[in-house]
Design an enzyme around this catalytic site. Structure first.
Site, mmCIF file in Angstrom:
data_model
loop_
_atom_site.group_PDB
_atom_site.id
_atom_site.type_symbol
_atom_site.label_atom_id
_atom_site.label_comp_id
_atom_site.label_asym_id
_atom_site.label_seq_id
_atom_site.Cartn_x
_atom_site.Cartn_y
_atom_site.Cartn_z
ATOM 1 N N ASP A 1 0.853 -1.182 0.000
ATOM 2 C CA ASP A 1 0.000 0.000 0.000
ATOM 3 C C ASP A 1 0.892 1.235 0.000
ATOM 4 O O ASP A 1 1.892 1.273 0.728
ATOM 5 C CB ASP A 1 -0.906 0.004 1.239
ATOM 6 C CG ASP A 1 -2.138 0.863 1.064
ATOM 7 O OD1 ASP A 1 -1.985 2.066 0.777
ATOM 8 O OD2 ASP A 1 -3.254 0.342 1.223
ATOM 9 N N ASN A 2 0.537 2.228 -0.825
ATOM 10 C CA ASN A 2 1.314 3.472 -0.811
ATOM 11 C C ASN A 2 0.762 4.496 0.179
ATOM 12 O O ASN A 2 1.272 5.598 0.284
ATOM 13 C CB ASN A 2 1.394 4.081 -2.215
ATOM 14 C CG ASN A 2 0.057 4.634 -2.696
ATOM 15 O OD1 ASN A 2 -0.988 4.428 -2.080
ATOM 16 N ND2 ASN A 2 0.085 5.336 -3.832
ATOM 17 N N GLY B 1 -5.314 4.506 1.824
ATOM 18 C CA GLY B 1 -5.235 3.569 2.935
ATOM 19 C C GLY B 1 -4.465 4.184 4.095
ATOM 20 O O GLY B 1 -3.687 5.127 3.917
ATOM 21 N N ASN C 1 0.791 -4.889 -13.308
ATOM 22 C CA ASN C 1 1.841 -5.375 -12.414
ATOM 23 C C ASN C 1 1.344 -6.503 -11.520
ATOM 24 O O ASN C 1 2.057 -7.484 -11.279
ATOM 25 C CB ASN C 1 2.374 -4.220 -11.559
ATOM 26 C CG ASN C 1 3.221 -3.253 -12.360
ATOM 27 O OD1 ASN C 1 3.874 -3.632 -13.337
ATOM 28 N ND2 ASN C 1 3.220 -1.992 -11.960
ATOM 29 N N ALA D 1 -10.331 -6.921 -7.708
ATOM 30 C CA ALA D 1 -11.455 -6.133 -7.203
ATOM 31 C C ALA D 1 -11.930 -5.186 -8.293
ATOM 32 O O ALA D 1 -11.254 -4.212 -8.629
ATOM 33 C CB ALA D 1 -11.044 -5.353 -5.961
ATOM 34 N N TYR E 1 -12.223 6.398 -12.946
ATOM 35 C CA TYR E 1 -12.438 5.196 -12.132
ATOM 36 C C TYR E 1 -13.209 4.134 -12.912
ATOM 37 O O TYR E 1 -12.761 2.998 -13.042
ATOM 38 C CB TYR E 1 -13.187 5.572 -10.856
ATOM 39 C CG TYR E 1 -13.377 4.419 -9.889
ATOM 40 C CD1 TYR E 1 -12.300 3.900 -9.179
ATOM 41 C CD2 TYR E 1 -14.638 3.870 -9.654
ATOM 42 C CE1 TYR E 1 -12.459 2.860 -8.278
ATOM 43 C CE2 TYR E 1 -14.810 2.835 -8.752
ATOM 44 C CZ TYR E 1 -13.718 2.333 -8.071
ATOM 45 O OH TYR E 1 -13.886 1.295 -7.184
ATOM 46 N N LYS F 1 -11.440 0.648 -14.330
ATOM 47 C CA LYS F 1 -11.882 -0.633 -13.781
ATOM 48 C C LYS F 1 -12.372 -1.551 -14.911
ATOM 49 O O LYS F 1 -12.133 -2.765 -14.891
ATOM 50 C CB LYS F 1 -12.992 -0.421 -12.758
ATOM 51 C CG LYS F 1 -12.506 0.055 -11.402
ATOM 52 C CD LYS F 1 -11.688 -1.011 -10.681
ATOM 53 C CE LYS F 1 -11.401 -0.645 -9.237
ATOM 54 N NZ LYS F 1 -10.583 -1.653 -8.529
#
Length: 324
Positions: A35-36, A40, A102, A117, A148, A152
């Site tokens: 997580d960057n 989060g 990636n 997801a 977004y 996705k």
């Protein structure tokens, strides 16, 4: 032979990701979170003391580090708040394109099972209701939600390409509106907005006339569905896509009144203009999840809100205290 499977969770410090990390650890997995910390938060993982867990600060738009043998890659990294769609548009688009590349490449190179997801947003403002997995959606490719929505959709197309070209076991979950503890009060989605406003004694902001609908799934139900899909044998789930969400459709103005009732609050409801491209209806058809996994949500909206409110009350107290 390894005794414990190793799962990598991208976005592991996020709302859904951190609950997924907990579930995997509870079942004996070795878990690595990437997580960057853009959306989060390290605090979502601060309670974990297991030696089987590692948190690595890493941006999935960059190639993954060497993490040893990996059995599962859960790709859950991405900002998902509508308020970020404009301010972090390029980051979101690249996280769901280059970041997905990636993640899938790492799964391929490690012969690992990948769980992608995706989102109900790929259906856009749907013309089919409820939305089933075969529906291709109604998305404005140049609208404010496009970074977004479209990224996705591309991530799903890339998953299918990897499945076809490299025979990688990739499973896609289309996540509908989910709520619960660890959401940020400033997240921008409707339940965090309403709870934060009501707890502060402010008016609840309803966009438009409030007749637009959503279906809200408590996070523990969602995680149970993700885990069941990830654990299903390849002949059942490899290459498949399923909707996960609640089928209890509710008008946004009714949601506002429900939250006020649960909190026993008397805040006003304040109407503002409806945002551009805001979907008018949203409800999943979960027939496939029921048939393949025997899964459906069990937590009612009122029960889920009761479990969520203490988190928001604590978060808002923390925010106030830290500003004094």
């Amino acid at each position: 032979m390894k005794s414990k499977p190793h799962a990598v969770v991208t976005g592991g410090a996020g709302f859904v990701g951190s609950h997924l990390v907990d579930s995997l650890l509870d079942d004996g997995f070795q878990v690595t979170s990437l997580d960057n910390f853009g959306s989060g938060r390290p605090t979502n993982l601060a309670h974990i003391e297991s030696e089987r867990f590692a948190s690595i600060e890493h941006d999935v738009r960059e190639p993954f580090p060497d993490l040893g043998d990996v059995d599962y890659v859960f790709h859950f990294a991405s900002r998902a708040s509508p308020k970020d769609f404009e301010s972090h548009a390029v980051e979101i688009a690249l996280t769901n394109s280059e970041g997905t590349h990636n993640a899938l490449r790492y799964a391929r190179d490690n012969d690992a099972r990948a769980i992608l997801a995706s989102t109900s947003e790929i259906y856009g403002d749907p013309e089919v209701h409820p939305q089933h997995e075969e529906y291709n959606g109604n998305v404005n490719v140049r609208g404010p939600r496009a970074p977004y929505d479209e990224s996705k959709r591309f991530s799903e197309a890339l998953a299918v390409a990897f499945q076809q070209q490299y025979d990688v076991d990739i499973r896609t979950v289309r996540i509908f509106n989910t709520y619960g503890p660890r959401m940020r009060p400033d997240d921008g989605r409707v339940i965090p907005n309403f709870l934060s406003q009501a707890l502060r004694g402010e008016g609840l902001t309803v966009y438009g006339d409030g007749t637009q609908t959503r279906s809200f799934c408590y996070v523990s139900d969602l995680i149970r569905g993700i885990r069941a899909f990830a654990d299903a044998p390849p002949e059942v789930a490899a290459g498949d896509v399923i909707n996960l969400g609640s089928t209890d459709e509710i008008k946004i103005r009714t949601l506002a009144k429900t939250i006020l009732d649960v909190l026993d609050a008397d805040s006003d409801i304040v109407h503002q203009n409806l945002p551009e491209d805001d979907p008018q209806v949203r409800q999943p058809d979960i027939t496939r999840a029921k048939q393949l996994l025997g899964w459906e949500p069990t937590v009612s909206l009122e029960a889920g809100l009761e479990r969520t409110i203490p988190h928001f009350a604590d978060e808002l107290d923390t925010t106030v205290d830290s500003s004094q």
